[in-house]
Design an enzyme around this catalytic site. Structure first.
Site, PDB file in Angstrom:
ATOM      1  N   TYR A  92      -7.568 -12.402  12.738  1.00 24.54           N
ATOM      2  CA  TYR A  92      -6.915 -12.793  11.489  1.00 24.54           C
ATOM      3  C   TYR A  92      -6.761 -11.617  10.531  1.00 24.54           C
ATOM      4  O   TYR A  92      -7.715 -10.893  10.243  1.00 24.54           O
ATOM      5  CB  TYR A  92      -7.737 -13.891  10.816  1.00 24.54           C
ATOM      6  CG  TYR A  92      -7.047 -14.621   9.698  1.00 24.54           C
ATOM      7  CD1 TYR A  92      -6.212 -15.695   9.966  1.00 24.54           C
ATOM      8  CD2 TYR A  92      -7.240 -14.257   8.374  1.00 24.54           C
ATOM      9  CE1 TYR A  92      -5.586 -16.399   8.946  1.00 24.54           C
ATOM     10  CE2 TYR A  92      -6.621 -14.948   7.343  1.00 24.54           C
ATOM     11  CZ  TYR A  92      -5.787 -16.014   7.639  1.00 24.54           C
ATOM     12  OH  TYR A  92      -5.170 -16.696   6.613  1.00 24.54           O
ATOM     13  N   SER A 186     -11.402 -14.578  17.934  1.00 25.69           N
ATOM     14  CA  SER A 186     -11.194 -15.206  16.632  1.00 25.69           C
ATOM     15  C   SER A 186      -9.765 -15.756  16.560  1.00 25.69           C
ATOM     16  O   SER A 186      -9.396 -16.574  17.392  1.00 25.69           O
ATOM     17  CB  SER A 186     -11.507 -14.222  15.512  1.00 25.69           C
ATOM     18  OG  SER A 186     -11.536 -14.881  14.261  1.00 25.69           O
ATOM     19  N   GLN A 187      -8.934 -15.309  15.629  1.00 24.37           N
ATOM     20  CA  GLN A 187      -7.545 -15.754  15.668  1.00 24.37           C
ATOM     21  C   GLN A 187      -6.929 -15.418  17.014  1.00 24.37           C
ATOM     22  O   GLN A 187      -6.196 -16.229  17.593  1.00 24.37           O
ATOM     23  CB  GLN A 187      -6.732 -15.096  14.549  1.00 24.37           C
ATOM     24  CG  GLN A 187      -5.245 -15.463  14.609  1.00 24.37           C
ATOM     25  CD  GLN A 187      -4.408 -14.722  13.582  1.00 24.37           C
ATOM     26  OE1 GLN A 187      -4.027 -15.286  12.568  1.00 24.37           O
ATOM     27  NE2 GLN A 187      -4.129 -13.451  13.839  1.00 24.37           N
ATOM     28  N   ASP A 277     -22.528 -17.828  14.154  1.00 21.06           N
ATOM     29  CA  ASP A 277     -21.167 -17.608  13.656  1.00 21.06           C
ATOM     30  C   ASP A 277     -20.840 -18.603  12.549  1.00 21.06           C
ATOM     31  O   ASP A 277     -20.700 -19.806  12.792  1.00 21.06           O
ATOM     32  CB  ASP A 277     -20.183 -17.757  14.815  1.00 21.06           C
ATOM     33  CG  ASP A 277     -18.771 -17.287  14.467  1.00 21.06           C
ATOM     34  OD1 ASP A 277     -18.463 -17.145  13.277  1.00 21.06           O
ATOM     35  OD2 ASP A 277     -17.990 -17.072  15.414  1.00 21.06           O
ATOM     36  N   HIS A 306     -19.969 -13.576  14.268  1.00 20.33           N
ATOM     37  CA  HIS A 306     -18.551 -13.619  14.604  1.00 20.33           C
ATOM     38  C   HIS A 306     -18.062 -12.351  15.309  1.00 20.33           C
ATOM     39  O   HIS A 306     -16.866 -12.193  15.522  1.00 20.33           O
ATOM     40  CB  HIS A 306     -17.739 -13.858  13.326  1.00 20.33           C
ATOM     41  CG  HIS A 306     -16.332 -14.297  13.591  1.00 20.33           C
ATOM     42  ND1 HIS A 306     -16.021 -15.426  14.330  1.00 20.33           N
ATOM     43  CD2 HIS A 306     -15.130 -13.749  13.223  1.00 20.33           C
ATOM     44  CE1 HIS A 306     -14.707 -15.551  14.403  1.00 20.33           C
ATOM     45  NE2 HIS A 306     -14.151 -14.563  13.737  1.00 20.33           N
TER      46      HIS A 306
END
Length: 327
Positions: A92, A186-187, A277, A306
């Site tokens: 992100y 993640s994203q 996370d 994360h």
């Protein structure tokens, strides 16, 4: 921070109800078919990045609605082709970044196609692709951008770009189209998960496997109730001012929720989760993992957050990619 989500034994069994739109498959089939129909041949232009053992190329390919999307392609200079390849998606706020950030996989013998994220690239990595589809009021970031409808929502465009990135990589003359692995964290993990479900529905040759690290955009109803960290906090702040808009917003988010893609994805997949996370909570990762329809395995990092397992998980990427492409 301490572990705050469900205990591991409960996470391993956590398979929540999915909220799936009735026209989910038709929506994505129409979206992807329309954009594939507008796609031009990708352009690969060699650039001198001072990495003498690598060929480095600037990429432009057609994404959603024919929009030009940037990327990088790196490959070992002296390796015999056709090469296995990895298509990577970015976390992100980041874009394709600098060429020097992507030399590990070419050093391992893979071609590496890195997709820029439209409209992003002012966070942890630079980007070079605008988003012509921007419209409507939203709260910064991308989580609420175009959330008025599935058709205008930002991630419809980004997920379409991701499928067409695989299509573009398959057209590179040194790439073996049957030996492509998609990857992201993640994203990027959420994008990889969506692409694992969507690419086989429209591409003649599907990817060979998927790496899905700590996927964002999964089980979003729970994520927004459990954490107040970015990017999910963008939704929370949006709902604070647009009271009673949750139902309509989540109805749009259901079109991009990872648990709905997971139920359709059958590629061999490597997942990872950090039990500390607080950005993509473990239960949301396991919600996608436990709904995933294909062969899969999970790497669990009990004392990590994360960071996706960091360099340890990156080494696992190479081993997994070698396994699924047979090198």
């Amino acid at each position: 921070m301490p572990q705050f989500d469900l205990p591991l034994e409960q996470l391993e069994a956590y398979r929540p109800e999915r909220h799936e739109p009735a026209d989910f498959d038709d929506f994505w089939a129409q979206t992807l078919t329309a954009s594939l129909g507008r796609a031009d041949a990708p352009r690969f232009v060699e650039v001198d990045a001072d990495y003498r053992e690598l060929v480095t190329e600037d990429v432009t390919f057609s994404g959603f609605d024919g929009h030009p999307i940037k990327g990088w392609m790196l490959r070992p200079r002296h390796a015999d082709g056709p090469l296995p390849a990895v298509v990577s998606y970015i976390g992100y706020g980041g874009g394709r970044g600098l060429i020097g950030e992507w030399t590990a996989l070419p050093a391992a013998g893979f071609a590496h196609f890195v997709m820029d994220s439209r409209g992003q690239g002012s966070g942890h990595r630079t980007g070079d692709t605008p988003d012509p589809g921007v419209s409507g009021p939203h709260l910064g970031g991308f989580m609420t951008l175009g959330i008025e409808s599935p058709e205008s929502y930002y991630y419809r465009r980004l997920f379409t770009d991701a499928v067409l990135a695989v299509h573009a990589a398959q057209q590179h003359p040194t790439v073996d189209a049957q030996r492509i692995v998609i990857s992201g964290g993640s994203q990027g993990g959420g994008i990889s998960l969506a692409t694992a479900a969507l690419a086989p529905t429209v591409l003649d040759v599907p990817p060979a496997g998927a790496i899905i690290d700590v996927p964002f955009l999964s089980h979003m109803r729970r994520a927004t109730a459990l954490v107040d960290t970015a990017p999910y906090s963008e939704l929370v702040r949006y709902f604070r001012t647009r009271r009673h808009s949750e139902q309509a917003a989540f109805a749009v988010l259901d079109y991009v929720d990872g648990v709905n893609f997971a139920a359709r994805a059958t590629l061999p997949a490597l997942f990872s989760v950090g039990l500390l996370d607080d950005v993509c909570p473990p239960s949301t990762v396991y919600a996608a993992y436990n709904h995933y329809a294909g062969p899969k395995r999970m790497n669990v990092y009990p004392y990590n957050g994360h960071e996706q397992g960091g360099p340890v998980q990156e080494a696992e990427h190479v081993r997994f990619a070698r396994e699924v492409v047979g090198v």
